[in-house]
Scaffold this motif. Structure first.
Motif, PDB file in Angstrom:
ATOM      1  N   GLY A 260     -30.346 -37.539 -10.409  1.00  0.00           N
ATOM      2  CA  GLY A 260     -31.587 -36.943 -10.883  1.00  0.00           C
ATOM      3  C   GLY A 260     -31.828 -35.587 -10.227  1.00  0.00           C
ATOM      4  O   GLY A 260     -31.878 -34.560 -10.893  1.00  0.00           O
ATOM      5  N   TRP A 261     -32.023 -35.580  -8.887  1.00  0.00           N
ATOM      6  CA  TRP A 261     -32.165 -34.310  -8.172  1.00  0.00           C
ATOM      7  C   TRP A 261     -31.539 -34.399  -6.787  1.00  0.00           C
ATOM      8  O   TRP A 261     -31.319 -35.494  -6.255  1.00  0.00           O
ATOM      9  N   ILE A 262     -31.259 -33.220  -6.260  1.00  0.00           N
ATOM     10  CA  ILE A 262     -30.716 -33.111  -4.897  1.00  0.00           C
ATOM     11  C   ILE A 262     -31.567 -32.093  -4.141  1.00  0.00           C
ATOM     12  O   ILE A 262     -31.843 -31.006  -4.645  1.00  0.00           O
ATOM     13  N   ARG A 263     -31.981 -32.476  -2.957  1.00  0.00           N
ATOM     14  CA  ARG A 263     -32.718 -31.556  -2.080  1.00  0.00           C
ATOM     15  C   ARG A 263     -31.984 -31.467  -0.753  1.00  0.00           C
ATOM     16  O   ARG A 263     -31.575 -32.488  -0.197  1.00  0.00           O
ATOM     17  N   MET A 264     -31.861 -30.253  -0.254  1.00  0.00           N
ATOM     18  CA  MET A 264     -31.075 -30.086   0.967  1.00  0.00           C
ATOM     19  C   MET A 264     -31.746 -29.144   1.956  1.00  0.00           C
ATOM     20  O   MET A 264     -32.396 -28.175   1.578  1.00  0.00           O
ATOM     21  N   GLY A 265     -31.567 -29.483   3.204  1.00  0.00           N
ATOM     22  CA  GLY A 265     -31.845 -28.573   4.306  1.00  0.00           C
ATOM     23  C   GLY A 265     -30.536 -28.368   5.042  1.00  0.00           C
ATOM     24  O   GLY A 265     -29.722 -29.297   5.138  1.00  0.00           O
ATOM     25  N   THR A 266     -30.305 -27.167   5.535  1.00  0.00           N
ATOM     26  CA  THR A 266     -29.005 -26.893   6.138  1.00  0.00           C
ATOM     27  C   THR A 266     -29.127 -25.950   7.319  1.00  0.00           C
ATOM     28  O   THR A 266     -30.023 -25.096   7.355  1.00  0.00           O
ATOM     29  N   THR A 267     -28.248 -26.113   8.278  1.00  0.00           N
ATOM     30  CA  THR A 267     -28.193 -25.215   9.442  1.00  0.00           C
ATOM     31  C   THR A 267     -27.106 -24.156   9.274  1.00  0.00           C
ATOM     32  O   THR A 267     -26.727 -23.517  10.249  1.00  0.00           O
ATOM     33  N   VAL A 268     -26.622 -23.963   8.054  1.00  0.00           N
ATOM     34  CA  VAL A 268     -25.563 -22.974   7.829  1.00  0.00           C
ATOM     35  C   VAL A 268     -26.003 -21.595   8.315  1.00  0.00           C
ATOM     36  O   VAL A 268     -25.281 -20.900   9.032  1.00  0.00           O
ATOM     37  N   ALA A 269     -27.217 -21.179   7.935  1.00  0.00           N
ATOM     38  CA  ALA A 269     -27.699 -19.857   8.334  1.00  0.00           C
ATOM     39  C   ALA A 269     -27.936 -19.803   9.840  1.00  0.00           C
ATOM     40  O   ALA A 269     -27.587 -18.812  10.504  1.00  0.00           O
ATOM     41  N   THR A 270     -28.543 -20.860  10.399  1.00  0.00           N
ATOM     42  CA  THR A 270     -28.812 -20.885  11.837  1.00  0.00           C
ATOM     43  C   THR A 270     -27.523 -20.783  12.638  1.00  0.00           C
ATOM     44  O   THR A 270     -27.421 -20.009  13.590  1.00  0.00           O
TER      45      THR A 270
ATOM     46  N   THR B  14     -26.983 -14.165   3.891  1.00  0.00           N
ATOM     47  CA  THR B  14     -26.986 -14.623   2.499  1.00  0.00           C
ATOM     48  C   THR B  14     -25.577 -14.837   1.946  1.00  0.00           C
ATOM     49  O   THR B  14     -25.336 -15.851   1.258  1.00  0.00           O
ATOM     50  N   PRO B  15     -24.602 -13.942   2.181  1.00  0.00           N
ATOM     51  CA  PRO B  15     -23.244 -14.217   1.689  1.00  0.00           C
ATOM     52  C   PRO B  15     -22.671 -15.512   2.243  1.00  0.00           C
ATOM     53  O   PRO B  15     -21.935 -16.219   1.532  1.00  0.00           O
ATOM     54  N   LYS B  16     -22.999 -15.853   3.493  1.00  0.00           N
ATOM     55  CA  LYS B  16     -22.522 -17.114   4.059  1.00  0.00           C
ATOM     56  C   LYS B  16     -23.150 -18.305   3.331  1.00  0.00           C
ATOM     57  O   LYS B  16     -22.488 -19.315   3.089  1.00  0.00           O
ATOM     58  N   ILE B  17     -24.401 -18.160   2.984  1.00  0.00           N
ATOM     59  CA  ILE B  17     -25.067 -19.226   2.234  1.00  0.00           C
ATOM     60  C   ILE B  17     -24.438 -19.383   0.848  1.00  0.00           C
ATOM     61  O   ILE B  17     -24.150 -20.495   0.397  1.00  0.00           O
ATOM     62  N   HIS B  18     -24.222 -18.242   0.183  1.00  0.00           N
ATOM     63  CA  HIS B  18     -23.602 -18.298  -1.145  1.00  0.00           C
ATOM     64  C   HIS B  18     -22.199 -18.907  -1.068  1.00  0.00           C
ATOM     65  O   HIS B  18     -21.786 -19.661  -1.951  1.00  0.00           O
ATOM     66  N   GLN B  19     -21.496 -18.567  -0.001  1.00  0.00           N
ATOM     67  CA  GLN B  19     -20.141 -19.121   0.189  1.00  0.00           C
ATOM     68  C   GLN B  19     -20.220 -20.643   0.343  1.00  0.00           C
ATOM     69  O   GLN B  19     -19.424 -21.381  -0.245  1.00  0.00           O
ATOM     70  N   TYR B  20     -21.203 -21.111   1.132  1.00  0.00           N
ATOM     71  CA  TYR B  20     -21.360 -22.548   1.302  1.00  0.00           C
ATOM     72  C   TYR B  20     -21.769 -23.220  -0.011  1.00  0.00           C
ATOM     73  O   TYR B  20     -21.247 -24.276  -0.377  1.00  0.00           O
ATOM     74  N   LEU B  21     -22.718 -22.604  -0.733  1.00  0.00           N
ATOM     75  CA  LEU B  21     -23.187 -23.190  -1.992  1.00  0.00           C
ATOM     76  C   LEU B  21     -22.059 -23.292  -3.014  1.00  0.00           C
ATOM     77  O   LEU B  21     -21.969 -24.268  -3.764  1.00  0.00           O
ATOM     78  N   LYS B  22     -21.214 -22.282  -3.021  1.00  0.00           N
ATOM     79  CA  LYS B  22     -20.077 -22.315  -3.949  1.00  0.00           C
ATOM     80  C   LYS B  22     -19.167 -23.489  -3.633  1.00  0.00           C
ATOM     81  O   LYS B  22     -18.707 -24.220  -4.522  1.00  0.00           O
ATOM     82  N   GLY B  23     -18.912 -23.700  -2.341  1.00  0.00           N
ATOM     83  CA  GLY B  23     -18.071 -24.832  -1.951  1.00  0.00           C
ATOM     84  C   GLY B  23     -18.739 -26.161  -2.241  1.00  0.00           C
ATOM     85  O   GLY B  23     -18.083 -27.119  -2.679  1.00  0.00           O
TER      86      GLY B  23
END
Length: 1206
Positions: A75-85, A176-185
Motif C-alpha cells: 500500500g505505502w512505504i514510509r522511510m527515515g534514513t541516516t544516509v544524509a547524516t 542531495t546527489p547522495k540521497i538520489h543515489q540511494y533512492l535509485k538503488g
C-alpha cells in the motif's frame, strides 16, 4: 494518506547500525522487525530485505532476493534514513562548486570566525569540500554547463543571513546527489521502481514528503525525527496536557527533545560542524549513548564524550573495544547476555562477553585503588570493588545526561519535574528510572514499540509542505495589508501542492534588535488591532513573557520571516493509554520478566528487569511498573532512600558534585539570559555566572569565556577583604574596578553572599558578570581607543551595595552610572534603562544560584557540600600538577634545566617578560613577570585579573583534557607581577585595551616559554563606528599559530576571544555600511614545517557620516614563528578616502569618515612552526573523523556555542 485496506503498509527507519521495520498487515495486525543496516553477504539493501521478509513470511509466497520485489501487495512505504547524516559526518558527499558574490570566496571558510572548541589549539577546519570555486549564482547557466544538481540559496532557504544560508545551500548540493543515489538503488529492488506505490520520506522537521522532493538540507535529522513523532503521539495526553521529555538512548548517541502539544522547531542548527538554516525538530544530542567510553582521570570518574562506536564497539562486543556504559550495565547484571542474539566477535556469531567486560573493569579498579591509596591517608582509605566502580560510572553518566535536560526545559521557563519522561531506544530503559528520579519526574512512559519507535513514528506522521520567505516589516496597522497578502500567497502555494487539510501560519518576530521568536497565532483570533491572519502581537508578547519574564511595550515588533506549514493528516491512529548491582545496597535479588508474557494491568515492584526482543527495562527499587491496556509500560518513580554521605572523599560523588556545581552556574546563566533586556546579554550572551566558596575561591564557572576565567574570583575575594563583617544577608555587591578584580569597566560584576541559618558569615558566594553596552565615558560603547585614564572609560564601582537588606538601590546606582559626566569630554551612561534592567537580571540570576546552593545543602548538609567543593578544586589542582611534572621531566631530559623563559613586545615597544621555575617533585611553578615594561600612557594596561585569566586559559590548553576550571588550577602556581607594570598598573590607569589586546600577548609569551605553539594573530582587531543615532562594534579574526603537528587555522579567532562576527546581510541591513570584501589574506601566515594560518581582509564602505574607532595590535611587531618557523605577517589598517587618498591609520585611532570612505582591515597571520626545509615528505595534518566523538547538536549545544563565541 490513510491506511490501505487489503495491502501491506511499511514504516522503516534505516539507522546507522540497525534498520527497524514496522509493518501493518492486511488483516490489521502489526509486526516489527529489526535487522542490520549493512550485511552485504546476505542482502544489498536492508529496507528492501525487511519488506521482502515480511511479505514472504506472511503470504507464504516466495520473494527471491535476486529478483525485484512484486509491489502489488504494498500500500505505502514510509522511510527515515541516516544516509544524509552519515554522508555529512564522514564527509562523503559529492564534490561541490560554490558560486558566490565576488570578494566573498572564503566566506564559508571564515563562517562566524569563532572556533568550535575553545581550548583546542589545533581546531582543524571542517569543510564540505576543500576545493571551492567562485563565479556568481546563476542556476540556468550552471545547468547548461552540465551540473546535474544545482541548489540555489534563494530556493533552498530564503532567509536573511548569508553565512548559514551559504552553509545550507552547500549542504543541499553536497548531500542531495547522495540521497538520489540511494533512492535509485532502493527503488531498483522493486518491480516498476515503486512507480505505483506511495513512498514518503521523513524530513528533519517531523513531516513526510514525497520521495522525489526529498533533499539534502531537509534530511539530516530524518532518522531521529521519526522517534520524536512517535513519542509525541503515543505519550502526550490531550486531556492531561502534561508535557513530555523524549529520551532516546541508543548505542551511539542519546537524543533529548520536548513535546507539549506542538513540535518544538529550531530554524538554525549545527550538525557535524555545518550550520543549516532549515526547519528542524529541536533534537538535542547530549551524549554518546551506550557507547560512551569510561575514564578515570586525576581522581575523577569521566564518561565520554569519546565513543566506542559500532566498531570496535564496547569491550563486551569481543572486538578489542574499550570500556563503555554498556559494559557497566553488563557488569551490574542489568543486561543479560542470554537474551541477546549471538552476533558479536570477529565472526559475528558469539554472545556478549561478560568475561571481557569484567577483565577490563578489574584492571581499571586496580588503577583507581592505586591512585586512592597514594592520595588519601591510610586511615580514610579502603579499597573499592569492581561493582562499585561500574555503578559509579552509571551514576556519573546519568548526571551528565540530566544537565542538558534541565537546560532544555529551564531555558524556556519550564519546570523539569512537571514532565513525563518518554523513554525509547535500545539503551534508554536501563537509565530511565534513575534519570527521572534525579530530575524530580514522577512518571516514565515506555511504549510497546520503544525499541523501534522511530519506525512506528513514521507510520503516525503527517505529510507536510512548508513555504517561507523573508519579510522585514514592522508589525503595525499600516503593514497589516501587506502581511495578509503575503500570507495568502504562501497559503495558496501550500494548498496547491498538498491539498492541505490544516495550515499552520507562523511568523518570526522580535523586539527591535532583540532575539527573534517563531510564533503562531493559533488561539489568538484576529481583531481590529491585528492582521486578518490572527493576533500575532498577543501571541508574541505572551510567549516572550513566558520565556523571558517580561515584555518591552515601548519597542516596535519586527516581522523577519513568514512561514506557512501545510499538514495533510495521514498515517495510522494511536490512542494514549494511561541479581542486579545497585550501589550501596550491593546485589539485590531481581525478578526478570518477558514483556510479551505480562498481562495488561499487571504491576511489578522494583527491583526488576523487563525484557523484550529490542530493549531492556530496569525497574529500580522504590519504583513500580504497570502494563497499560495498550501493552505499554508506565512506571511510577519513587524517591530514593537517602543514603548519608560523609565528608570523606568518594570519587564517584566527586564527579557528580562537579556536574551539580556546574549545573547551578548554568541555571543562573539561563535566568540571566531570560530576564535581561540588552542585546549584549540576551542575544550575544556576553556574560558569565559562577559559584564561589566561603573564601571566594572559584568552584564552577559557566560558560568558559576566556577573559572571565579566574577574574571573578579576584573580585569576590577583594569584597571579602574589603567588606568583611559588613556583608549581611540581603546584600548584593556591584563591582567593576580593575583593582578589585575587574577586567574592563563595561563588565559589571554582581556578587551575592549565600548565608545559612546559624552561620554568621557567608557559606558560599554566587556572582554574575555581564558586559553592558554603555556605562558612560568619552565614547559611545565605553571602549575608547585613545583613553588615558580610567575615568574616561565610564562609571566605576569598587564595593557598591546594589541591594541593601533586600532593597534595590536604584537612585544610588543611577547617580553612579551618570557620574562620569563630571569629567571633561565625558558622558554618563547613554542607556540607563538597559543598565538598570540588566542589573536587576543579574540580581535575579544570583538569587536563583543562592536558592540552588541552598537546596544542595538541604540534600547533603553544609559540611559535605563544602568538603566536595574543596575536593573539586583539588582535582583541578592535581591535573595541573601532573601536567607540570610531565613537562618538567621532558624539559629536564632535553635541556638539563627546570626553567623556561620568553619575551615579546607590544607595538609601542613595551616588553612582556616571563621566567618560569618548575618544581618537578611537587608539580608546582613560579611564573615571574619581572622585567615587564612599566604602565603605559594609553589603555593597553592589563589588570592583574587579566593575567590570571590568560594563565588559567594556557594551563587548561596544556593539560589537554576537560578539567574543572576553578581555583585549584592556580593552586600549584605562584604568580609574581611587578607593581606599576603594564600587567599591574596604578588604580586610575586606562585598561580597556589591556582586556582585549594585552591579554593576547600574555598568552603568546606563556606558550612561547613552553614551546606549545607559534604565536597566533595576537590581537582581537577591535573595530567600532557610530554616530548620534547608531553604534556598532566587532572584533575580527586572523591567523592561528602552527604547532608541533598541525597547521594554523586561517580566518579564526584565537585564545582570549572567540567572538562571532555579524552576518554580512544583517550588517548591511542595520547599519549604513556596505561590506565590499571579506576573505582570507593569502600568504600572511608564516611558513614552516607547519604553516601559520592566514589573516583576513575586510573592507567596509560607509554610506553616511560616522566616527570610526580602531583598537588593534601586531601592526609593527609580527606574530612569532617557533623552532625555525617564520613569523606571521603584521596587520595593517588603511583608509581609502572618497577623494582617492590612501591613509595608514596605525594601530589605534579614532577618525571621522565621510560617505564613500572605505576602511580596509588586514589582520595578522599566525606564525609557522619548525623549519620549512623539514616539511618535505611530512604527513599532512591529520583530519579528525567527526564520529570519534558523538555529533552534539540541538538548542542546548547552540546556546553553549554562542556563549563560548563571546
Amino acid at each position: 494518506m490513510a491506511e490501505t485496506k487489503g495491502k501491506f503498509d511499511f514504516a522503516i527507519d534505516r539507522g546507522g547500525t540497525f534498520t527497524d521495520v514496522f509493518a501493518r498487515l492486511p488483516d490489521g495486525r502489526e509486526r516489527v522487525l529489526k535487522l542490520l543496516s549493512r550485511d552485504p553477504q546476505n542482502y544489498k539493501d536492508a529496507p528492501t530485505e525487511g519488506i521482502r521478509r515480511v511479505l514472504e513470511e506472511e503470504t507464504g509466497q516466495a520473494f527471491p532476493r535476486d529478483q525485484p520485489v512484486d509491489t502489488s501487495l504494498i500500500g505505502w512505504i514510509r522511510m527515515g534514513t541516516t544516509v544524509a547524516t552519515n554522508a555529512l559526518l564522514e564527509r562523503e558527499g559529492e564534490r561541490t562548486a560554490l558560486l558566490v558574490t565576488l570578494g566573498f570566496k572564503d566566506l564559508l571558510h571564515i563562517g562566524t570566525q569563532a572556533r568550535p572548541k575553545l581550548f583546542d589549539l589545533v581546531n582543524n577546519a571542517c569543510f564540505l569540500n576543500p576545493q571551492i570555486y567562485t563565479v556568481c549564482e546563476v542556476g540556468t547557466l550552471a545547468r547548461r554547463l552540465g551540473f546535474t544538481q544545482v541548489s540555489l540559496s534563494s530556493e533552498v532557504m530564503p532567509m536573511v543571513r548569508a553565512v548559514p544560508r551559504g552553509y545550507t545551500v552547500c549542504a543541499d548540493a553536497y548531500l542531495t546527489p547522495k540521497i538520489h543515489q540511494y533512492l535509485k538503488g532502493f527503488t531498483s529492488g522493486f518491480k516498476g521502481n515503486l512507480k505505483d506505490v506511495d513512498v514518503l520520506f521523513m524530513q528533519s522537521d517531523g513531516g513526510l514528503t514525497p520521495m522525489d522532493q526529498f533533499c539534502g538540507s531537509r534530511a539530516v535529522l530524518s532518522g531521529p525525527a521519526g522517534g520524536v513523532v512517535g513519542y509525541a503521539i503515543t505519550s502526550y495526553s490531550q486531556m492531561e496536557k502534561k508535557p513530555v521529555i523524549g529520551f532516546d538512548m541508543g548505542g551511539t548517541s542519546t537524543d533529548v527533545s520536548r513535546y507539549a502539544g506542538q513540535y518544538e522547531h529550531v530554524f538554525e542548527a549545527t550538525t557535524a560542524g555545518v550550520t543549516l538554516q532549515a526547519p528542524q525538530l529541536d533534537i538535542n544530542t547530549v551524549a554518546a549513548g551506550g557507547g560512551s567510553r569510561l575514564f578515570f582521570r586525576s581522581g575523577m570518574f569521566v564518561v565520554g564524550p569519546e565513543s566506542a562506536g559500532a566498531h570496535p564497539g564496547p569491550a563486551c562486543y569481543r572486538k578489542g573495544g574499550p570500556l563503555t556504559v554498556t559494559d557497566a550495565n553488563l557488569a551490574l547484571g542489568r543486561l543479560l547476555p542470554s537474551f541477546f542474539p549471538k552476533i558479536f566477535g570477529p565472526g559475528e556469531n558469539e554472545p556478549l562477553s561478560l568475561e571481557e567486560t569484567m577483565k577490563h573493569f578489574r584492571q581499571l579498579t586496580e588503577e583507581i585503588n592505586l591512585f586512592l591509596s597514594s592520595n588519601q591517608s591510610q586511615a580514610l582509605y579502603s579499597d573499592i570493588h569492581v561493582e562499585e566502580v561500574a555503578m559509579g560510572f552509571i551514576r556519573v553518566a546519568n548526571e551528565a545526561m540530566c544537565r542538558p535536560i534541565r537546560a532544555l526545559t529551564q531555558a524556556k521557563g519550564h519546570d523539569t519535574s512537571q514532565h513525563v519522561l518518554a523513554c525509547f531506544g535500545g539503551a534508554g530503559g536501563q537509565h530511565a528510572c534513575a534519570i527521572a528520579r534525579a530530575l524530580g519526574m514522577k512518571t516514565v512512559f515506555i511504549h510497546k514499540y520503544s525499541g523501534v519507535l522511530s519506525a512506528y513514528g513514521l507510520a503516525l506522521a503527517d505529510v507536510v509542505e512548508e513555504v517561507q520567505e523573508p519579510c522585514s516589516l514592522q508589525y503595525e496597522q499600516h503593514s497589516f495589508g501587506k502581511l495578509d497578502r503575503r500570507v495568502e500567497q504562501l497559503s495558496k502555494r501550500c494548498r496547491d501542492t498538498l491539498c492541505a487539510r490544516t495550515l499552520i501560519l507562523t511568523e518570526y518576530m522580535r523586539y527591535g534588535t532583540d532575539c527573534a521568536l517563531m510564533v503562531t497565532a493559533a488561539g489568538y483570533p484576529s481583531n481590529a488591532q491585528s492582521c486578518l491572519a490572527g493576533d500575532f502581537r498577543s501571541a508574541f508578547t505572551k510567549r516572550y513573557l513566558k520565556e523571558f519574564g517580561f515584555t518591552i511595550p515601548d519597542r516596535p515588533i519586527m516581522v523577519d520571516d513568514i512561514r506557512v506549514r501545510g499538514c495533510g493528516k495521514s498515517g495510522i491512529k494511536s490512542v494514549y493509554k494511561t541479581k542486579m548491582g545497585h550501589g550501596q545496597e550491593g546485589y539485590l535479588d531481581t525478578s526478570v520478566y518477558l514483556w510479551e508474557e505480562l498481562p495488561c494491568g499487571h504491576s511489578i515492584q522494583g527491583p526488576a528487569i523487563i525484557i523484550d526482543k529490542n530493549s531492556t527495562i530496569l525497574v529500580e527499587p522504590c519504583c513500580e511498573a504497570r502494563l497499560t491496556e495498550g501493552g505499554d509500560v508506565c512506571m511510577s518513580v519513587g524517591s530514593d532512600p537517602h543514603c548519608a554521605l560523609g565528608t570523606e572523599l568518594n570519587t564517584v560523588q566527586l564527579s557528580i558534585f562537579s556536574h551539580r556545581f556546574m549545573s547551578i552556574a548554568e541555571q543562573m546563566g539561563r535566568v540571566l539570559q531570560r530576564t535581561s533586556i540588552s542585546t549584549n546579554i540576551k542575544e550575544r550572551l556576553d556574560f558569565s555566572c559562577a559559584v564561589f566558596g566561603p573564601d571566594g575561591g572559584l568552584v564552577s564557572n559557566a560558560p568558559h569565556i576566556p577573559v572571565h576565567l579566574g577574574a571573578m574570583q579576584e573580585t569576590v575575594q577583594y569584597q571579602i577583604r574589603s567588606l568583611g563583617n559588613n556583608l549581611k544577608e540581603g546584600d548584593v555587591i556591584l563591582s567593576n574596578h580593575p583593582c578589585a578584580g575587574g577586567s574592563h569597566l563595561p563588565d559589571l560584576t554582581v556578587i551575592t553572599p549565600v548565608f545559612r541559618k546559624g552561620v554568621s558569615c557567608p557559606v558560599f558566594f554566587v556572582a554574575s558578570r555581564g558586559h553592558h553596552a554603555d556605562i558612560g565615558g568619552i565614547t559611545p560603547g565605553s571602549m575608547p581607543p585613545h583613553s588615558t585614564s580610567l575615568q574616561q572609560e565610564g562609571a566605576v564601582f569598587t564595593s557598591f551595595k546594589l541591594v541593601t537588606g533586600g532593597v534595590f538601590q536604584e537612585k544610588a546606582v543611577t547617580e553612579a552610572l551618570m557620574a562620569p559626566a563630571q569629567y571633561p569630554d565625558c558622558s554618563g551612561t547613554r542607556n540607563l534603562h538597559d543598565n538598570l534592567s540588566d542589573l536587576r537580571a543579574q540580581v535575579a540570576a544570583n538569587q536563583r544560584g543562592s536558592q540552588l546552593v541552598g537546596e544542595l545543602i538541604d540534600s547533603y548538609g553544609l559540611a559535605v557540600v563544602q568538603a566536595y567543593m574543596g575536593y573539586i578544586q583539588s582535582n583541578a589542582e592535581l591535573a595541573v600538577r601532573d601536567m607540570l611534572k610531565d613537562f618538567a621531566r621532558r624539559w629536564r631530559q632535553q635541556t638539563g634545566s627546570l626553567e623556561v623563559e620568553s619575551e615579546d613586545f607590544m607595538d609601542d615597544g613595551t616588553p612582556i617578560k616571563l621566567r618560569v621555575q618548575i618544581n618537578e617533585d611537587e608539580g608546582s611553578a613560579v611564573f615571574d613577570f619581572t622585567g615587564t615594561g612599566t604602565e603605559v600612557w594609553g589603555n593597553c594596561n592589563a589588570p592583574r585579573a587579566i593575567t590570571l585569566s590568560a594563565l588559567i586559559y594556557c594551563l587548561r590548553c596544556m593539560v589537554g583534557q576537560d578539567i574543572p576550571l576553578n581555583q585549584g588550577c592556580l593552586a600549584p602556581i605562584r604568580v609574581i607581577i611587578p607593581s606599576g607594570s603594564i600587567l599591574q598598573p596604578s588604580q586610575n590607569a586606562a585598561v580597556v585595551g589591556g582586556n582585549v589586546l594585552t591579554s593576547q600577548r600574555v598568552v603568546d609569551v606563556i606558550f612561547r616559554a613552553f614551546e606549545v605553539c607559534a604565536a597566533s594573530q595576537g590581537c582581537m582587531n577591535n573595530i567600532s563606528f557610530g554616530s548620534e543615532k547608531i553604534g556598532y562594534y566587532e572584533t575580527v579574526a586572523g591567523g592561528a599559530g602552527a604547532g608541533p603537528s598541525w597547521n594554523g587555522r586561517s580566518g579564526v579567532h584565537s585564545h582570549m576571544t572567540n567572538t562571532r562576527i555579524t552576518d554580512p546581510e544583517i550588517l548591511e541591513k542595520r547599519y549604513p555600511v556596505i561590506l565590499e570584501q571579506f576573505s582570507l589574506r593569502p600568504g600572511s601566515g608564516g611558513a614552516g614545517k607547519y604553516c601559520g594560518g592566514d589573516g583576513v581582509m575586510r573592507k567596509l564602505l560607509f554610506r553616511s557620516k560616522v566616527v570610526l574607532s580602531v583598537l588593534t595590535e601586531r601592526r609593527s611587531t609580527r606574530p612569532y614563528g617557533l623552532l625555525g618557523g617564520e613569523d606571521g605577517a603584521a596587520g595593517l589598517n588603511l583608509l581609502h578616502r572618497v577623494d582617492g587618498r590612501v591613509l595608514n591609520l596605525g594601530a589605534k585611532t579614532s577618525i571621522s569618515l565621510q560617505p564613500g570612505d572605505m576602511f580596509c582591515l588586514y589582520t595578522p597571520g599566525g606564525g609557522g612552526y619548525g623549519r620549512e626545509e623539514d616539511a618535505n615528505g611530512r604527513p599532512q595534518t591529520k583530519r579528525r573523523r567527526l564520529n570519534e566523538t558523538f555529533p552534539e547538536r540541538g538548542s542546548v549545544f547552540e546556546y553553549r556555542m554562542a556563549q563560548e563565541g563571546v
